[in-house]
Design an enzyme around this catalytic site. Structure first.
Site, PDB file in Angstrom:
ATOM      1  N   TYR A 118      -5.594  71.283 -31.171  1.00  0.00           N
ATOM      2  CA  TYR A 118      -5.014  71.097 -29.841  1.00  0.00           C
ATOM      3  C   TYR A 118      -6.072  71.364 -28.769  1.00  0.00           C
ATOM      4  O   TYR A 118      -6.228  70.577 -27.829  1.00  0.00           O
ATOM      5  CB  TYR A 118      -3.814  72.031 -29.669  1.00  0.00           C
ATOM      6  N   HIS A 130      -7.779  68.599 -26.109  1.00  0.00           N
ATOM      7  CA  HIS A 130      -7.712  68.799 -24.658  1.00  0.00           C
ATOM      8  C   HIS A 130      -9.096  68.992 -24.042  1.00  0.00           C
ATOM      9  O   HIS A 130      -9.305  68.624 -22.889  1.00  0.00           O
ATOM     10  CB  HIS A 130      -6.765  69.952 -24.316  1.00  0.00           C
ATOM     11  N   TYR A 150      -2.955  72.041 -13.608  1.00  0.00           N
ATOM     12  CA  TYR A 150      -2.228  71.951 -14.878  1.00  0.00           C
ATOM     13  C   TYR A 150      -2.876  72.949 -15.824  1.00  0.00           C
ATOM     14  O   TYR A 150      -4.024  72.774 -16.225  1.00  0.00           O
ATOM     15  CB  TYR A 150      -2.339  70.530 -15.427  1.00  0.00           C
ATOM     16  N   TRP A 196      -1.419  59.085 -25.174  1.00  0.00           N
ATOM     17  CA  TRP A 196      -1.714  60.507 -25.411  1.00  0.00           C
ATOM     18  C   TRP A 196      -0.617  61.145 -26.254  1.00  0.00           C
ATOM     19  O   TRP A 196      -0.889  61.880 -27.192  1.00  0.00           O
ATOM     20  CB  TRP A 196      -1.883  61.242 -24.082  1.00  0.00           C
ATOM     21  N   TRP A 197       0.618  60.857 -25.913  1.00  0.00           N
ATOM     22  CA  TRP A 197       1.726  61.402 -26.703  1.00  0.00           C
ATOM     23  C   TRP A 197       1.616  60.973 -28.160  1.00  0.00           C
ATOM     24  O   TRP A 197       1.796  61.790 -29.066  1.00  0.00           O
ATOM     25  CB  TRP A 197       3.062  60.939 -26.151  1.00  0.00           C
TER      26      TRP A 197
END
Length: 104
Positions: free
Chosen positions: A18, A22, A41, A76-77
């Site tokens: 993860y 990112h 964010y 992205w999802w």
């Protein structure tokens, strides 16, 4: 400006992947987030529960909702679905959190 917080869940053992994804976030996704009014964010990780806590500052809810309709977001999802809990449309399963305190 609107502040939003929510939680999501990673699959066991996927924290490093993860982070890697990112750290290499796609420029077109960053562009979409910023052009849709996202100014901040942050994502935090709880290693004991695999829960991700996200905090966002944005211009308004309508712009935030529009991000989900962009190609960059949908891609992205799909890219992230193998490492976290997702809905049938690949969007992360998320639970919005309510603000109970704000020190100003």
């Amino acid at each position: 400006m609107i502040q939003k917080a929510f939680k999501m869940k990673l699959f066991e053992g996927k924290e490093e992947e993860y982070k890697k994804r990112h750290n290499e976030i796609w420029p077109d996704l960053v562009k979409e987030l910023k052009s849709h009014g996202t100014s901040k964010y942050l994502i935090f990780y709880d290693k004991d529960t695999n829960i991700l806590f996200s905090y966002i500052e944005m211009e308004n809810e309508e712009l935030w909702d529009e991000i989900a309709e962009t190609d960059a977001c949908k891609k992205w999802w799909a890219f992230m679905k193998d490492i976290m809990e997702t809905n049938p449309d690949n969007s992360p399963i998320s639970v919005e959190l309510s603000n109970v305190f704000n020190l100003k």
